[in-house]
Motif scaffolding. Sequence first.
Motif, mmCIF file in Angstrom:
data_model
loop_
_atom_site.group_PDB
_atom_site.id
_atom_site.type_symbol
_atom_site.label_atom_id
_atom_site.label_comp_id
_atom_site.label_asym_id
_atom_site.label_seq_id
_atom_site.Cartn_x
_atom_site.Cartn_y
_atom_site.Cartn_z
ATOM 1 N N ASN A 250 41.054 13.228 -22.127
ATOM 2 C CA ASN A 250 39.809 13.334 -22.889
ATOM 3 C C ASN A 250 39.211 11.960 -23.160
ATOM 4 O OD1 ASN A 250 37.810 14.625 -24.300
ATOM 5 N ND2 ASN A 250 39.108 15.319 -25.983
ATOM 6 N N HIS A 251 37.900 11.860 -23.174
ATOM 7 C CA HIS A 251 37.233 10.634 -23.649
ATOM 8 C C HIS A 251 37.273 10.683 -25.186
ATOM 9 C CE1 HIS A 251 34.516 7.277 -23.962
ATOM 10 N NE2 HIS A 251 33.719 7.988 -24.720
ATOM 11 N N SER A 252 38.452 10.391 -25.698
ATOM 12 C CA SER A 252 38.684 10.462 -27.145
ATOM 13 C C SER A 252 39.868 9.549 -27.439
ATOM 14 C CB SER A 252 39.015 11.901 -27.570
ATOM 15 O OG SER A 252 40.368 12.192 -27.246
ATOM 16 N N GLY B 256 26.910 12.157 -22.780
ATOM 17 C CA GLY B 256 26.803 12.528 -24.196
ATOM 18 C C GLY B 256 28.099 13.148 -24.684
ATOM 19 N N ASN B 257 28.520 12.728 -25.857
ATOM 20 C CA ASN B 257 29.819 13.164 -26.388
ATOM 21 C C ASN B 257 29.758 14.484 -27.146
ATOM 22 O OD1 ASN B 257 31.823 11.267 -25.658
ATOM 23 N ND2 ASN B 257 30.815 9.731 -26.951
ATOM 24 N N PRO B 258 30.867 15.179 -27.204
ATOM 25 C CA PRO B 258 32.168 14.933 -26.557
ATOM 26 C C PRO B 258 32.072 15.286 -25.068
ATOM 27 C CG PRO B 258 32.315 16.550 -28.375
ATOM 28 C CD PRO B 258 30.879 16.394 -28.041
ATOM 29 N N ASN C 59 37.284 0.739 -17.378
ATOM 30 C CA ASN C 59 36.893 -0.676 -17.375
ATOM 31 C C ASN C 59 37.507 -1.425 -18.559
ATOM 32 O OD1 ASN C 59 35.461 -0.031 -15.123
ATOM 33 N ND2 ASN C 59 33.429 -0.259 -16.025
ATOM 34 N N ARG C 60 37.525 -0.757 -19.716
ATOM 35 C CA ARG C 60 38.122 -1.380 -20.903
ATOM 36 C C ARG C 60 39.610 -1.638 -20.674
ATOM 37 N NH1 ARG C 60 35.269 2.897 -25.088
ATOM 38 N NH2 ARG C 60 33.437 1.645 -25.625
ATOM 39 N N ALA C 61 40.287 -0.673 -20.050
ATOM 40 C CA ALA C 61 41.727 -0.807 -19.808
ATOM 41 C C ALA C 61 42.001 -1.947 -18.827
ATOM 42 C CB ALA C 61 42.283 0.510 -19.267
ATOM 43 N N ARG D 161 26.408 -0.187 -33.709
ATOM 44 C CA ARG D 161 26.026 0.950 -32.860
ATOM 45 C C ARG D 161 27.014 1.032 -31.706
ATOM 46 N NH1 ARG D 161 24.926 -1.327 -28.435
ATOM 47 N NH2 ARG D 161 23.604 -3.136 -28.164
ATOM 48 N N SER D 162 27.014 2.140 -31.008
ATOM 49 C CA SER D 162 28.046 2.303 -29.980
ATOM 50 C C SER D 162 27.675 1.546 -28.699
ATOM 51 C CB SER D 162 28.309 3.778 -29.696
ATOM 52 O OG SER D 162 27.167 4.404 -29.220
ATOM 53 N N SER D 163 28.688 1.338 -27.872
ATOM 54 C CA SER D 163 28.518 0.591 -26.616
ATOM 55 C C SER D 163 27.357 1.168 -25.813
ATOM 56 C CB SER D 163 29.771 0.733 -25.748
ATOM 57 O OG SER D 163 30.926 0.512 -26.490
ATOM 58 N N ALA D 164 26.433 0.344 -25.466
ATOM 59 C CA ALA D 164 25.309 0.841 -24.665
ATOM 60 C C ALA D 164 25.272 0.121 -23.315
ATOM 61 C CB ALA D 164 24.001 0.648 -25.413
ATOM 62 N N ARG E 153 38.736 1.124 -28.640
ATOM 63 C CA ARG E 153 37.808 0.029 -28.328
ATOM 64 C C ARG E 153 36.379 0.358 -28.774
ATOM 65 N NH1 ARG E 153 38.097 -5.417 -26.731
ATOM 66 N NH2 ARG E 153 36.499 -5.882 -25.203
ATOM 67 N N GLY E 154 35.991 1.599 -28.547
ATOM 68 C CA GLY E 154 34.624 2.001 -28.899
ATOM 69 C C GLY E 154 34.366 1.830 -30.389
ATOM 70 N N GLY E 155 35.359 2.153 -31.210
ATOM 71 C CA GLY E 155 35.200 2.064 -32.659
ATOM 72 C C GLY E 155 35.117 0.623 -33.126
ATOM 73 N N ARG F 34 34.669 6.284 -17.118
ATOM 74 C CA ARG F 34 34.751 5.004 -16.425
ATOM 75 C C ARG F 34 34.704 3.824 -17.387
ATOM 76 N NH1 ARG F 34 34.461 3.938 -11.107
ATOM 77 N NH2 ARG F 34 34.737 1.730 -10.709
ATOM 78 N N LEU F 35 34.023 4.000 -18.509
ATOM 79 C CA LEU F 35 34.000 2.922 -19.500
ATOM 80 C C LEU F 35 35.418 2.655 -19.998
ATOM 81 C CD1 LEU F 35 32.509 0.972 -21.415
ATOM 82 C CD2 LEU F 35 32.104 2.909 -22.939
ATOM 83 N N ASP F 36 36.179 3.722 -20.204
ATOM 84 C CA ASP F 36 37.571 3.569 -20.657
ATOM 85 C C ASP F 36 38.398 2.856 -19.581
ATOM 86 O OD1 ASP F 36 37.156 5.332 -23.069
ATOM 87 O OD2 ASP F 36 36.684 6.733 -21.475
ATOM 88 N N MET G 266 39.352 12.530 -32.383
ATOM 89 C CA MET G 266 38.238 11.628 -32.671
ATOM 90 C C MET G 266 37.653 11.072 -31.381
ATOM 91 S SD MET G 266 38.958 9.423 -36.041
ATOM 92 C CE MET G 266 40.448 8.611 -35.604
ATOM 93 N N LEU G 267 36.355 10.810 -31.405
ATOM 94 C CA LEU G 267 35.734 10.081 -30.306
ATOM 95 C C LEU G 267 36.210 8.637 -30.360
ATOM 96 C CD1 LEU G 267 32.063 11.337 -30.677
ATOM 97 C CD2 LEU G 267 33.696 12.000 -28.925
ATOM 98 N N PRO G 268 36.114 7.928 -29.212
ATOM 99 C CA PRO G 268 36.533 6.523 -29.258
ATOM 100 C C PRO G 268 35.791 5.721 -30.324
ATOM 101 C CG PRO G 268 36.204 7.227 -27.004
ATOM 102 C CD PRO G 268 35.714 8.346 -27.862
ATOM 103 N N GLY G 269 34.553 6.135 -30.613
ATOM 104 C CA GLY G 269 33.747 5.382 -31.566
ATOM 105 C C GLY G 269 34.008 5.727 -33.024
ATOM 106 N N GLU G 270 34.822 6.741 -33.259
ATOM 107 C CA GLU G 270 35.045 7.162 -34.649
ATOM 108 C C GLU G 270 36.349 6.580 -35.170
ATOM 109 O OE1 GLU G 270 33.113 11.594 -34.528
ATOM 110 O OE2 GLU G 270 35.173 11.335 -33.891
ATOM 111 N N GLN G 271 36.286 6.011 -36.377
ATOM 112 C CA GLN G 271 37.536 5.526 -36.973
ATOM 113 C C GLN G 271 37.514 5.669 -38.468
ATOM 114 O OE1 GLN G 271 39.231 1.817 -35.610
ATOM 115 N NE2 GLN G 271 38.357 2.162 -33.609
HETATM 116 O O1 LIG Z 1 32.046 7.445 -29.836
HETATM 117 C C1 LIG Z 1 30.999 7.011 -29.292
HETATM 118 O O2 LIG Z 1 29.870 7.515 -29.413
HETATM 119 C C2 LIG Z 1 31.112 5.820 -28.410
HETATM 120 C C3 LIG Z 1 31.999 6.058 -27.278
HETATM 121 O O3 LIG Z 1 32.147 7.147 -26.758
HETATM 122 C C4 LIG Z 1 32.693 4.895 -26.738
HETATM 123 O O4 LIG Z 1 32.404 3.780 -27.135
HETATM 124 O O5 LIG Z 1 33.575 5.106 -25.889
#
Ligand SMILES: O=C([O-])CC(=O)C(=O)O
Length: 437
Positions: free
Chosen positions: A276-278, A220-222, A251-253, A326-329, A316-318, A247-249, A432-437
Amino acid sequence: MALSRLHTPCMEPKSLSSRPAAPLPSSASRVPRVQLSRRVLPCRVLCSVAPNQVESPGAQSTVADAPKKRECFGVFCTTYDLKAEEKTKSWKSLINIAVSGAAGMISNHLLFKLASGEVFGPDQPIALKLLGSERSFQALEGVAMELEDSLYPLLREVRIGMDPYEVFQDAEWALLIGAKPRGPGMERAALLDINGQIFAEQGRVLNAVASRNVKVIVVGNPCNTNALICLKNAPNIPAKNFHALTRLDENRAKCQLALKAGVFYDKVSNMTIWGNHSTTQVPDFLNAKINGLPVKEVITDTKWLEEEFTERVQKRGGVLIQKWGRSSAASTAVSIVDAIRSLVTPTPKGDWFSSGVYTNGNPYGIAEDIVFSMPCVSKGDGDYELAKDVIIDDFLRTRLKRTEAELLAEKRCVAHLTGEGNAYCDLPEDTMLPGEQ
Ligand SMILES: O=C([O-])CC(=O)C(=O)O
Ligand SMILES: NC(=O)C1=CN([C@@H]2O[C@H](COP(=O)(O)OP(=O)(O)OC[C@H]3O[C@@H](n4cnc5c(N)ncnc54)[C@H](OP(=O)(O)O)[C@@H]3O)[C@@H](O)[C@H]2O)C=CC1
């Protein structure tokens, strides 16, 4: 509405009460297999009376007779003797996995992976303890019903509940996914505070009732700062046991580097996500390898690496949210599986994986006392060490400083939740979170 922890009689809901009991193996003796806790769930939590017990409707139970109760879901309440089953003789002993936000999108993928055996292995039976809330409880019942209907042999217990003290009892893994999403107009400081309260409480609960060696993965973020808050509220659990999911980051990289190099992504190794996961995270192309060679020898387009690649991973998340709404699930669930597997299987020689971990004597010059994603290796015993042979050049150092500054600022915002005095929030504007843009 606050939930009472007093035990009132539990009834199976109508929708489930007509379900026939699952057949017992003929050789099985009916012995309870559940370690009973002294805490009990609120009545709305599904629970049933042990098969050889009868409880009159409306009978008042007390904490004293709680050990007679078993809080479990549907078919998972069936009693049997695991040892008497021929096929289970080579199985390891059951492990307890607690999951919060269990009715959410990520969990909806993750729980089925856990139950299938693809995470902990085909000889590892598991118990799933699922945390929901009043908001999600109907959905959580639905999830548990789907787990029933999937007939997973390794899934030996499912409990659902709203009381974290009950759900986290004896947890050996705690996958903390539930968190409030940032809504329109909400300040990031407010999100840090709201979700920080959740993770402060869950830290305290884990400290009180979980296994002393519980491994905690905060999703759960942040997530970095939530993990910091959680571990600070759990002083009796080693800080090293807490991870923030990056780990999602990673994998994306790996995927982006593979695409650019024209290779399949299994050829990419030593991929570190720092920080940071941001959107300040640093995907490290200096130390990563493709086919065992430094990325910079394979991809010579430095401008692409420094600008396009880095930003693509950070955002990528955004982009995905714009497509999906919706965000990556699913990919997040896969990355949680990867993160766990990296801790329970030995890291391939020479490789490493990324995880947001507590900085306490790190060799990279990162500020101490924050949760920062770094390269880790594991012997497969659930623990990890930081990777050696990592190089840091000026470009990387500058980027590390930026994500470090963001995490230090987040930490100041939540000082009231980590026992470090008054909070003072001066977050950088671009946080910002990865999902925010
Ligand atoms: O910002 C979000 O909730 C989604 C997120 O973390 C991501 O996709 O990496
Ligand atoms: N680290 C990473 O790589 C990633 C992290 N995430 C993060 O994971 C978290 C979960 O994502 P996802 O499963 O898609 O989200 P969902 O919205 O599907 O589920 C989130 C769950 O959080 C719980 N929750 C807790 N508090 C609140 C609250 N105040 N308001 C609303 N819901 C709340 C809810 O469960 P209940 O009511 O049972 O408490 C809900 O089911 C998010 O914080 C998301 O940002 C997402 C992708 C990647």
